[in-house]
Motif scaffolding. Structure first.
Motif, PDB file in Angstrom:
ATOM      1  N   ALA A  90     -26.443 -39.804  33.696  1.00 58.99           N
ATOM      2  CA  ALA A  90     -26.039 -39.109  34.922  1.00 58.99           C
ATOM      3  C   ALA A  90     -24.530 -38.995  35.073  1.00 58.99           C
ATOM      4  O   ALA A  90     -24.035 -38.050  35.694  1.00 58.99           O
ATOM      5  CB  ALA A  90     -26.625 -39.828  36.142  1.00 58.99           C
ATOM      6  N   PHE A  91     -23.776 -39.929  34.492  1.00 58.71           N
ATOM      7  CA  PHE A  91     -22.324 -39.924  34.670  1.00 58.71           C
ATOM      8  C   PHE A  91     -21.649 -38.922  33.718  1.00 58.71           C
ATOM      9  O   PHE A  91     -22.165 -38.642  32.638  1.00 58.71           O
ATOM     10  CB  PHE A  91     -21.746 -41.319  34.424  1.00 58.71           C
ATOM     11  N   PRO A  92     -20.498 -38.403  34.122  1.00 62.05           N
ATOM     12  CA  PRO A  92     -19.753 -37.497  33.233  1.00 62.05           C
ATOM     13  C   PRO A  92     -19.251 -38.231  31.998  1.00 62.05           C
ATOM     14  O   PRO A  92     -18.994 -39.430  32.036  1.00 62.05           O
ATOM     15  CB  PRO A  92     -18.588 -37.023  34.113  1.00 62.05           C
ATOM     16  N   LYS A  93     -19.112 -37.485  30.895  1.00 56.85           N
ATOM     17  CA  LYS A  93     -18.695 -38.078  29.622  1.00 56.85           C
ATOM     18  C   LYS A  93     -17.568 -37.269  29.016  1.00 56.85           C
ATOM     19  O   LYS A  93     -17.327 -36.126  29.399  1.00 56.85           O
ATOM     20  CB  LYS A  93     -19.887 -38.129  28.668  1.00 56.85           C
ATOM     21  N   ASN A  94     -16.901 -37.869  28.042  1.00 58.89           N
ATOM     22  CA  ASN A  94     -15.822 -37.149  27.356  1.00 58.89           C
ATOM     23  C   ASN A  94     -16.403 -36.264  26.259  1.00 58.89           C
ATOM     24  O   ASN A  94     -17.629 -36.117  26.140  1.00 58.89           O
ATOM     25  CB  ASN A  94     -14.776 -38.128  26.810  1.00 58.89           C
ATOM     26  N   SER A  95     -15.554 -35.720  25.422  1.00 59.06           N
ATOM     27  CA  SER A  95     -15.991 -34.734  24.430  1.00 59.06           C
ATOM     28  C   SER A  95     -16.910 -35.304  23.357  1.00 59.06           C
ATOM     29  O   SER A  95     -17.594 -34.553  22.661  1.00 59.06           O
ATOM     30  CB  SER A  95     -14.767 -34.095  23.760  1.00 59.06           C
TER      31      SER A  95
END
Length: 321
Positions: A90-95
């Protein structure tokens, strides 16, 4: 970055065209699933080459986790993963599909222990205007007992590379294990307080006494006089007259019954006693938290719908103790 076992596909002898079609369909479904796993593990863009380059960044964490969890059953990791995966996704992630070390990682750790054990880890309390969230790498028990893990996590903080799912799962499982092992050391004191030698097998009745002693001391917390045998017996007698003693005894009995560990010739070895205790510690926080849940349910039932959910003073004091 979950670890998957090799899957061997076996197509049995086919007796009909329908069976052949069914086997082919299953083979295709398995192939599609494996391909999806490989692509998802590779991160955004599905680059397995990029995943190989990332392994050197996570190897220090994984190595430290393996050292802490040496001998731990695999289902422990699978259980942790099943619990934290929804939050991780659910949390945002990097590339490269990693979550940030700051705020999000401590939040996942904090949520896991609150949900699964009813624990609040000192240093990982929810942030407030007067208190910043502490780094997981600085939690005292990790620093003291797993310095390699603390250093590996701190390296990731400094590099800002973030954490993969396998790193999050491993760090949580390691912290959980460290806490349980630290708590389990109290068992030797319970042997002494009950006049039992720690290296001798015990009967079922003695096992009950050991676990009840542990629960009483663990529940009351430190400081406790762990050499006062007479005082401990008196504490047990007083506890037996308390209203919640029956629930505590039932919890202890249920833990033994639910354990897959069997006595040998009616006796429980020190190793089995220790494993049963660890199983009890795994369940204790959530069991104890039921009191808070029951209290919440009672308070909700007392609320006045016309007063914005507030509990009227007279209703609150009319409740029995």
């Amino acid at each position: 970055e979950t670890f998957y076992k090799q899957v061997k596909l076996h197509i049995p002898a086919l007796g009909s065209h329908c069976a052949f079609k069914m086997a082919v369909a299953k083979a295709l479904a398995l192939a599609i699933f494996c391909a999806a796993v490989l692509v998802s593990d590779a991160g955004p863009g599905g680059s397995l080459m990029r995943r190989d380059r990332q392994k050197k960044h996570t190897s220090a964490v994984q190595s430290a986790v393996e050292h802490v969890l040496a001998g731990a059953p695999v289902d422990r990791l699978l259980s942790v993963e099943a619990s934290v995966r929804p939050a991780f996704e659910a949390f945002p992630k990097n590339s490269v599909g990693h979550i940030p070390m700051e705020e999000i990682f401590p939040a996942i750790v904090r949520n896991y222990f609150a949900k699964e054990h009813g624990w609040l880890i000192k240093g990982l309390e929810p942030p407030s205007p007067t208190r910043n969230t502490m780094r997981v790498s600085n939690v005292s028990i990790i620093v003291a007992q797993a310095p390699a893990l603390a250093a590996a996590l701190e390296d990731l903080y400094q590099s800002d590379r973030g954490l993969a799912l396998s790193d999050v799962v491993g760090a949580i499982a390691a912290l959980e294990d460290l806490i349980i092992e630290e708590s389990a050391r109290l068992l030797n004191d319970c042997y002494f307080l009950n006049g039992i030698t720690p290296d001798e097998p015990v009967t079922e009745s003695m096992l009950h006494e050991l676990l009840r002693s542990y629960l009483l001391i663990f529940r009351w917390g430190a400081p406790a006089n762990l050499t006062d045998v007479k005082g401990h017996k008196a504490m047990k007698m007083n506890a037996a007259n308390a209203s919640d003693w029956g629930a505590l005894v039932q919890f202890e009995r249920d833990t033994i019954q639910a354990s897959l560990l069997e006595p040998e010739d009616g006796l429980y070895s020190p190793m089995i006693v220790g494993e049963i205790l660890r199983e009890m510690l795994q369940k204790y926080g959530k069991w104890q938290n039921r009191e808070c849940i029951d209290m919440k349910r009672t308070l909700v039932g007392l609320t006045d719908p016309q007063a914005s959910g507030l509990v009227p003073w007279e209703r609150f004091h009319a409740e029995p103790d």
